[in-house]
Every structure is written in structure tokens, then in C-alpha cells.
Design an enzyme around this catalytic site. Structure first.
Site, mmCIF file in Angstrom:
data_model
loop_
_atom_site.group_PDB
_atom_site.id
_atom_site.type_symbol
_atom_site.label_atom_id
_atom_site.label_comp_id
_atom_site.label_asym_id
_atom_site.label_seq_id
_atom_site.Cartn_x
_atom_site.Cartn_y
_atom_site.Cartn_z
ATOM 1 N N TYR A 24 82.774 -73.969 63.196
ATOM 2 C CA TYR A 24 82.820 -73.068 62.041
ATOM 3 C C TYR A 24 82.691 -73.770 60.695
ATOM 4 C CZ TYR A 24 84.326 -69.755 65.574
ATOM 5 O OH TYR A 24 84.370 -68.953 66.696
ATOM 6 N N HIS A 101 77.893 -64.215 60.666
ATOM 7 C CA HIS A 101 78.715 -65.073 61.525
ATOM 8 C C HIS A 101 78.430 -66.516 61.148
ATOM 9 C CE1 HIS A 101 79.927 -61.768 64.109
ATOM 10 N NE2 HIS A 101 78.686 -61.334 63.988
#
Ligand code: DQA
Length: 149
Positions: A24, A101
Site C-alpha cells: 500500500y 485502490h
């Protein structure tokens, strides 16, 4: 006056920075908020930036965006893959919706390849980490036809 762009973030995105940074990225959600807000300002736009771990709270904010936002950027995190409630709420928003995302869902586990959010989104950006949020602001700015410099 142009209404703000709502940027809604789902569960466990509050832990960005320390949560699986190899997937991430190392930016915190506060870092992303700051970057998104600064970028939107250069386009003459305001941002309402929120995060919740609770599905119903996200549904409430999506409903709020129906009248209070010019567009919606949403990273529903794990709820993307499970929540018909979030999909139903998004379907009532007659504004541009960009699904974001951080990770590339299509290079990950098969259960991440389907997102209910995509069924209601104008467009989808994934795999570009925090840059995806900035591109989503650009996309909304163009879709609502705010003049960019
Ligand atoms: C995510 C991807 C989801 O599959 C995951 O559940 C998340 C984050 C992303 O930004 O890459 O929490 O939405």
C-alpha cells in the site's frame, strides 16, 4: 460555487503507512489527505476527506454526497468486495464517482478481482498507490468541467 469533492475511505485505511507498506506504500492517510487537498486547491476545488471502519457510516456519507458533493472519490477497501449496501447507496449519487485502490487488484488474490463499487463507478484507478487519488481529482475536475490550469 462548485461543491467539494468527497473522498471516502473504508476500513483499515487509517493504518496506512504501517499496514503492509510493500503493498500500500509508505504514505499515511493524513499524508494522502494533505496531498489531495493541495492538488485540488490548484484546480480551484475543495475536498471533504473522511475514513471509517464502519459500513453504515460510509453509506451515510455517500448519501450526504448526493446533495453536498460535486463528485465522489471512494476507496471502500475490503467493503468493495462485499458490500451491496455501499453499491446501492452509490447508485443514488448522480455525480461522477471514481473508484480508487492503492494496490493493483488484478495482481492480487482472486477474491479482490471483483468490486461492487465498480458497478456504480464512472471510472476505476488502481495500482498507482497515492498517485491514484490525485489522478481521481483530475478526472472529477474534467468530468465536472472545472477549468484546469
Ligand atoms: C484496497 C484493496 C482492497 O482489496 C483491500 O481490502 C484494502 C485496500 C487498496 O486500496 O488497494 O483494504 O482497497
Amino acid at each position: 460555487m462548485t461543491l467539494p469533492i468527497y473522498v471516502l475511505n473504508g476500513p483499515t485505511l487509517n493504518l496506512l503507512g504501517t499496514r503492509e507498506p510493500e503493498i500500500y506504500g509508505s504514505m499515511t492517510l493524513a499524508d494522502i489527505e494533505q496531498a489531495v487537498t493541495a492538488h485540488a486547491k490548484t484546480l480551484g476545488l475543495k475536498i471533504v476527506f473522511r475514513q471509517s471502519n464502519h459500513e453504515g457510516e460510509l453509506v451515510d456519507w455517500i448519501q450526504e454526497a448526493r446533495t453536498k458533493a460535486s463528485g465522489l472519490i471512494i476507496n471502500a477497501a475490503a467493503y468493495s468486495h462485499t458490500s451491496v449496501a455501499i453499491l446501492d447507496a452509490l447508485r443514488t449519487v448522480e455525480k461522477p464517482i471514481i473508484e480508487v485502490h492503492l494496490s493493483n487488484l488484478f495482481r492480487r488474490e482472486p477474491y479482490r478481482r471483483h468490486s461492487y463499487v465498480t458497478d456504480a463507478a464512472t471510472g476505476l484507478i488502481c495500482g498507482l498507490k497515492d498517485t491514484g487519488y490525485l489522478l481521481a481529482v483530475d478526472a472529477i475536475a474534467r468530468l465536472i468541467k472545472v477549468k484546469t490550469k
